[in-house]
Design a protein around this motif. Structure first.
Motif, PDB file in Angstrom:
ATOM      1  N   ILE A  98       0.142 -57.534 -37.477  1.00 36.43           N
ATOM      2  CA  ILE A  98       0.792 -56.308 -37.038  1.00 36.43           C
ATOM      3  C   ILE A  98       2.033 -56.064 -37.885  1.00 36.43           C
ATOM      4  O   ILE A  98       2.450 -56.928 -38.660  1.00 36.43           O
ATOM      5  CB  ILE A  98       1.191 -56.378 -35.544  1.00 36.43           C
ATOM      6  N   LYS A  99       2.637 -54.903 -37.746  1.00 33.56           N
ATOM      7  CA  LYS A  99       3.872 -54.601 -38.440  1.00 33.56           C
ATOM      8  C   LYS A  99       5.060 -55.155 -37.660  1.00 33.56           C
ATOM      9  O   LYS A  99       4.978 -55.357 -36.442  1.00 33.56           O
ATOM     10  CB  LYS A  99       4.014 -53.103 -38.649  1.00 33.56           C
ATOM     11  N   GLU A 101       7.845 -53.864 -36.658  1.00 31.84           N
ATOM     12  CA  GLU A 101       8.346 -53.058 -35.547  1.00 31.84           C
ATOM     13  C   GLU A 101       7.434 -53.142 -34.338  1.00 31.84           C
ATOM     14  O   GLU A 101       7.860 -52.907 -33.205  1.00 31.84           O
ATOM     15  CB  GLU A 101       8.534 -51.595 -35.976  1.00 31.84           C
ATOM     16  N   GLU A 102       6.169 -53.476 -34.555  1.00 31.65           N
ATOM     17  CA  GLU A 102       5.241 -53.664 -33.437  1.00 31.65           C
ATOM     18  C   GLU A 102       5.446 -55.028 -32.785  1.00 31.65           C
ATOM     19  O   GLU A 102       5.317 -55.170 -31.567  1.00 31.65           O
ATOM     20  CB  GLU A 102       3.804 -53.526 -33.931  1.00 31.65           C
ATOM     21  N   CYS A 105       8.078 -54.912 -30.265  1.00 31.99           N
ATOM     22  CA  CYS A 105       7.700 -54.113 -29.090  1.00 31.99           C
ATOM     23  C   CYS A 105       6.819 -54.892 -28.108  1.00 31.99           C
ATOM     24  O   CYS A 105       6.551 -54.410 -27.011  1.00 31.99           O
ATOM     25  CB  CYS A 105       6.912 -52.874 -29.540  1.00 31.99           C
ATOM     26  N   TRP A 106       6.353 -56.037 -28.518  1.00 27.99           N
ATOM     27  CA  TRP A 106       5.312 -56.719 -27.762  1.00 27.99           C
ATOM     28  C   TRP A 106       5.884 -57.414 -26.523  1.00 27.99           C
ATOM     29  O   TRP A 106       6.532 -58.445 -26.614  1.00 27.99           O
ATOM     30  CB  TRP A 106       4.631 -57.742 -28.665  1.00 27.99           C
ATOM     31  N   PRO A 182      -2.511 -52.864 -36.880  1.00 27.66           N
ATOM     32  CA  PRO A 182      -1.247 -52.126 -36.925  1.00 27.66           C
ATOM     33  C   PRO A 182      -1.380 -50.764 -36.253  1.00 27.66           C
ATOM     34  O   PRO A 182      -2.333 -50.034 -36.467  1.00 27.66           O
ATOM     35  CB  PRO A 182      -0.986 -51.979 -38.426  1.00 27.66           C
ATOM     36  N   LEU A 185       0.055 -51.634 -30.831  1.00 26.86           N
ATOM     37  CA  LEU A 185       1.136 -51.944 -29.903  1.00 26.86           C
ATOM     38  C   LEU A 185       2.115 -50.790 -29.769  1.00 26.86           C
ATOM     39  O   LEU A 185       2.555 -50.449 -28.680  1.00 26.86           O
ATOM     40  CB  LEU A 185       1.870 -53.204 -30.365  1.00 26.86           C
ATOM     41  N   ALA A 186       2.458 -50.181 -30.896  1.00 31.12           N
ATOM     42  CA  ALA A 186       3.434 -49.094 -30.867  1.00 31.12           C
ATOM     43  C   ALA A 186       2.939 -47.916 -30.044  1.00 31.12           C
ATOM     44  O   ALA A 186       3.723 -47.183 -29.462  1.00 31.12           O
ATOM     45  CB  ALA A 186       3.763 -48.646 -32.288  1.00 31.12           C
ATOM     46  N   SER A 187       1.643 -47.728 -29.986  1.00 37.19           N
ATOM     47  CA  SER A 187       1.090 -46.593 -29.253  1.00 37.19           C
ATOM     48  C   SER A 187       0.838 -46.906 -27.785  1.00 37.19           C
ATOM     49  O   SER A 187       0.533 -46.030 -27.016  1.00 37.19           O
ATOM     50  CB  SER A 187      -0.223 -46.145 -29.904  1.00 37.19           C
ATOM     51  N   CYS A 191       8.708 -48.809 -26.494  1.00 35.08           N
ATOM     52  CA  CYS A 191       9.605 -49.658 -27.261  1.00 35.08           C
ATOM     53  C   CYS A 191      11.065 -49.425 -26.920  1.00 35.08           C
ATOM     54  O   CYS A 191      11.920 -50.215 -27.301  1.00 35.08           O
ATOM     55  CB  CYS A 191       9.391 -49.438 -28.767  1.00 35.08           C
TER      56      CYS A 191
END
Length: 236
Positions: A98-99, A101-102, A105-106, A182, A185-187, A191
Motif C-alpha cells: 500500500i502507499k 498515506e494509506e 490510515c489503517w 493501493p 484503505l484511503a477509500s 483518515c
C-alpha cells in the motif's frame, strides 16, 4: 534459473542493504519501503548486499526502531549481533503493498508500524524466518529469482524468529492476499480521525536519522518525506 528475469518469479528474492536486511529477517522491521509497488505476494527471500554498513548507520537505524517500538510500549528490543553482507539471510511473507498515506490510515495497526511507512510504497511483511547459516551469494537489483540450488539448500536451514511485536496485517479479504491494493484503505476509512503520535524530540530525531540513512544509501530508490510528521498532518 537464478539471476535477472523479466517478472516470471518462481522463487522471488530481494537484495537489501544492511542493516535493513537483517532487521527485516529478524522481525524487527515489518514494513519494507520502496518507490515502486510490489509485484509478488507470498514468500520473499531476503539477501544482504555487499556494502558493509558503517557504525553510524547501524546506530541510527537501531535508534529509529527503539523509538517507534517505544511508542507501543516495547522497550526490550534485541538487535542482531552481526550484519553479514553478500549473503542470503532468510525470508518473509509479503502479504500486501500500500502507499504510505494509506498505512497511516489503517485502523487497528500499532502506531509504531505506521511510523515505519517512510517511503512511497510500503510492502507488508509477516512471518520472518532466518537461516541458521547464511548462504553466500551475489544479488541483483529489484526482485529476481533465487537460484534453484541455493533455494534447495536454504529451505533446509530456515528457523522461525521470535519477533518482538509480530503483526498480522488485517487484509480486506483473507482468501485473496492480492485484494489489498493501493487506494483501498484511503477509500474505506476516515483518515481525519487518525490519532496523532505524541510529540517527542527523541522520536523526531530518530526518524530524521533514519531518513538521512535512506537518503545516503538509496537516494533514488527511497524518496523520503521531507517532513517526518507530514503523513500525520496531511489528513488534518
Amino acid at each position: 534459473m537464478g539471476g535477472k528475469n523479466q517478472g516470471n518469479y518462481t522463487i522471488p528474492c530481494l537484495t537489501l542493504h544492511q542493516p535493513w536486511a537483517s532487521l527485516l529477517v529478524h522481525g524487527i522491521k515489518r514494513v519494507e519501503g520502496r518507490s515502486w509497488p510490489a509485484s509478488v505476494r507470498g514468500r520473499l527471500w531476503i539477501h544482504a548486499a555487499s556494502k558493509v554498513p558503517d557504525t553510524a548507520t547501524i546506530k541510527a537505524m537501531e535508534d529509529f526502531y527503539r523509538e517507534i517500538y517505544a511508542v507501543d510500549g516495547i522497550s526490550d528490543l534485541k538487535f542482531p549481533e552481526h550484519y553479514p553482507v553478500s549473503k542470503l539471510l532468510g525470508c518473509v511473507e509479503l502479504v500486501g503493498c500500500i502507499k504510505c498515506e494509506e498505512l497511516v490510515c489503517w485502523e487497528g495497526l500499532p502506531e509504531g508500524v505506521k511510523l515505519e511507512g517512510q517511503t512511497v510504497f510500503c510492502w507488508l511483511c509477516e512471518e520472518p524466518r532466518k537461516l541458521v547459516v547464511p548462504i553466500e551469494m551475489r544479488g541483483y537489483q529489484r526482485i529476481y529469482n533465487l537460484e534453484r540450488k541455493i533455494y534447495e539448500e536454504a529451505v533446509r536451514g530456515l528457523c522461525p524468529i521470535e519477533a518482538p511485536s509480530p503483526v498480522k496485517f488485517p487484509l480486506p479479504d483473507p482468501q485473496d492476499p492480492l485484494s489489498l491494493k493501493p487506494g483501498f484503505l484511503a477509500s474505506n476509512h476516515d483518515c481525519s480521525k487518525i490519532t496523532k503520535v505524541a510529540e517527542s524530540r527523541s522520536l523526531d530525531a530518530a526518524i530524521a536519522g533514519a531518513g538521512s540513512c535512506y537518503t545516503v544509501l538509496k537516494k533514488e530508490e527511497f524518496p523520503i518525506l521531507s517532513n517526518p510528521r507530514r503523513r500525520y498532518a496531511c489528513f488534518d
